[in-house]
Write an enzyme that holds these catalytic residues in place. Structure first.
Site, PDB file in Angstrom:
ATOM      1  CB  THR A   1     -63.608 103.383  27.632  1.00  0.00           C
ATOM      2  OG1 THR A   1     -63.673 104.662  27.019  1.00  0.00           O
ATOM      3  CG2 THR A   1     -62.652 102.537  26.864  1.00  0.00           C
TER       4      THR A   1
ATOM      5  CD  GLU B   1     -58.441 104.224  38.938  1.00  0.00           C
ATOM      6  OE1 GLU B   1     -59.358 103.461  39.306  1.00  0.00           O
ATOM      7  OE2 GLU B   1     -57.387 103.831  38.410  1.00  0.00           O
TER       8      GLU B   1
ATOM      9  CB  THR C   1     -65.683 101.262  41.129  1.00  0.00           C
ATOM     10  OG1 THR C   1     -65.286 101.949  39.944  1.00  0.00           O
ATOM     11  CG2 THR C   1     -66.755 100.248  40.788  1.00  0.00           C
TER      12      THR C   1
ATOM     13  CE  LYS D   1     -67.721 102.563  37.457  1.00  0.00           C
ATOM     14  NZ  LYS D   1     -66.388 101.863  37.278  1.00  0.00           N
TER      15      LYS D   1
ATOM     16  CG  ASN E   1     -54.802 101.644  39.376  1.00  0.00           C
ATOM     17  OD1 ASN E   1     -55.749 100.982  38.961  1.00  0.00           O
ATOM     18  ND2 ASN E   1     -54.706 102.953  39.112  1.00  0.00           N
TER      19      ASN E   1
END
Length: 478
Positions: free
Chosen positions: A240, A332, A200, A229, A473
């Site tokens: 997680t 991220e 993603t 992933k 985000n």
């Protein structure tokens, strides 16, 4: 078409290696080569592998992601025979339909007769009510029908990842299943393509394969391979992120579940990026016994398990830790990979609770981003880590005995930044040199100067928190 995509992906890697591009592209992979992989991540993408017998994998673009995204978004992992399976699921109280359905499959099958796992990226199918649940069931049932032998009743686990609040394009998924089956194979490119199809906001595919032997069958080579992933919404509460792991070793369902649960607790359950536990988290392990050898079993009534079980447990913990660390390395917006070690706690759970609190500290993580090892922020997190837990009031944390060290990754001596509760005098030049590295390690010693050899060390992995995290985000739905 699939082969051309993989070739284009390899060519893109070659171009990036040549240019050493360091830019992070937060859109998904472009297998035609127009997107770039951060140069610092290239070393984590394997160029070959050894994969378990009896398993095939495939991926296809099924129209789940945007048409602008050329990478595959539907993945199927299949065993050529009924396999044993185990899974760990998120404990989030808003589970996605994939969690509900896969739990039902595991409860009904009791870990027997699993044929594979189907997964999609681009849509979490979350908060879609009963229609979304029906879509997930149909997705799993149709995949099982494509894998089952005539007259066989088989089961398939289902995984979703992506944005929530929207239903799966289930008609397109069903329509593309025959094409997905045609794309399946057992080569490195097939496994790599499946890893790409799971992504993603990830910036690189996460794939690892190991070989191993067991004491009872020293002449038999077993294989273990998996894809995972994750880059955001990462914090432990089972495992997680998503992970699919396969082995050709013969392992019973009871042993497999025990092995997976224990390994998850010391790997996937020891990572954190921003402290949020996803609604879709799931890691599954399949074992089909295709390599032969003696079955590995587990008996809870015995004080000690077999040598095979012990060896397999140790190996699986190490392997799953490797996969889990890949997730953190792709956090991220992250620029640093942080290892937190806690020594001197009276038990592993207590040490892990402390390490987890430090890993979630926003002040510590932003401090590392700014080049500060942050003994102050570590101490603050350490100080509240056991409050309101079963370990509170036991005298585990004693400031006058606690030291904190920065461990340089080049192997040079540890830099003590807090010495038994007091800031240590230290050469700032050495600190700055250590903090310039991509990998940062912090050691918290709760009993500095005392013998800690009999106490188990707890390890946690996290990353820094950067401006780019907010960008990723904040723009997630744009």
């Amino acid at each position: 078409m699939f082969a051309r995509r993989i070739a284009a992906f390899a060519a893109a890697i070659a171009r990036i290696e040549k240019s050493q591009c360091q830019n992070r592209n937060f859109s998904n992979f472009d297998l035609h080569g127009s997107s770039s992989i951060p140069g610092s991540k290239l070393r984590f993408i394997p160029k070959s592998g050894t994969y378990p017998l009896g398993f095939t994998v495939g991926s296809v673009k099924a129209g789940i992601k945007s048409e602008r995204s050329p990478e595959p978004d539907l993945v199927l992992v299949a065993s050529d025979r009924p396999s044993c399976g185990a899974a760990v699921f998120t404990k989030n109280e808003f589970p996605a339909p994939s969690i509900t359905v896969s739990r039902e499959v595991m409860q009904a099958s009791k870990g027997h007769g699993l044929r594979g796992i189907i997964a999609n990226s681009g849509c979490a199918n979350l908060f879609t009510g009963e229609p979304g649940l029906r879509d997930t069931r149909k997705m799993g049932e149709e995949a099982a029908n494509h894998l089952a032998e005539q007259g066989e009743k088989s089961s398939v686990l289902v995984m979703h990842t992506g944005a929530g609040g929207q239903r799966l394009p289930i008609s397109s998924i069903i329509h593309n299943l025959p094409k997905l089956r045609q794309n399946m194979g057992s080569t490195h490119d097939h496994w790599l393509g499946a890893a790409i199809g799971m992504l993603t906001t990830d910036t690189f595919p996460k794939l690892a394969s190991w070989t191993f032997t067991l004491p009872s069958s020293p002449g038999v080579e077993f294989r273990l391979a998996g894809i995972t992933k994750g880059a955001g919404m990462i914090h432990p509460n089972m495992a997680t992120t998503l992970g699919i792991i396969c082995t050709d070793a013969p392992v019973t369902p009871s042993a497999l579940q025990q092995l997976l649960s224990t390994a998850a607790d010391k790997s996937y359950n020891c990572i954190s990026i921003e402290g949020d536990t996803s609604t879709n988290d799931m890691v599954a392990l399949l074992a089909n016994g295709a390599a032969g050898g003696y079955p590995v079993d587990f008996d809870s009534s015995l004080p000690h398990q077999s040598e095979d079980f012990v060896a397999l447990q140790k190996m699986l913990i190490g392997y799953m830790a490797e996969l889990a660390k890949l997730v953190v390395r792709d956090g991220e917006g992250a620029t640093k990979f942080i290892t937190i070690r806690v020594r001197g706690a009276p038990s592993y759970p207590a040490g892990k609770r402390i390490a987890s609190a430090i890993a979630r500290s926003v002040l510590f993580k932003t401090g590392v981003y700014g080049g500060d090892p942050g003994w102050g922020w570590v101490s603050v997190a350490l100080g509240y880590s056991l409050a309101d837990t079963e370990f509170a009031g036991q005298g585990i944390i004693v400031p006058g005995l606690t030291s904190i060290c920065l461990i340089p990754v080049d192997g040079s001596r540890a830099l003590k930044i807090l010495d038994k509760g007091v800031p240590a005098e230290i050469d700032q030049t050495l600190v700055e040199k250590a903090m310039e590295q991509q990998d940062v390690e912090i050691l918290v010693d709760l009993r500095d100067g005392q013998d800690n050899q009999d106490l188990e060390e707890a390890v946690y992995w996290t990353c820094d928190l950067t401006h780019d995290f907010v960008t990723v985000n904040g723009d997630f739905r744009k």
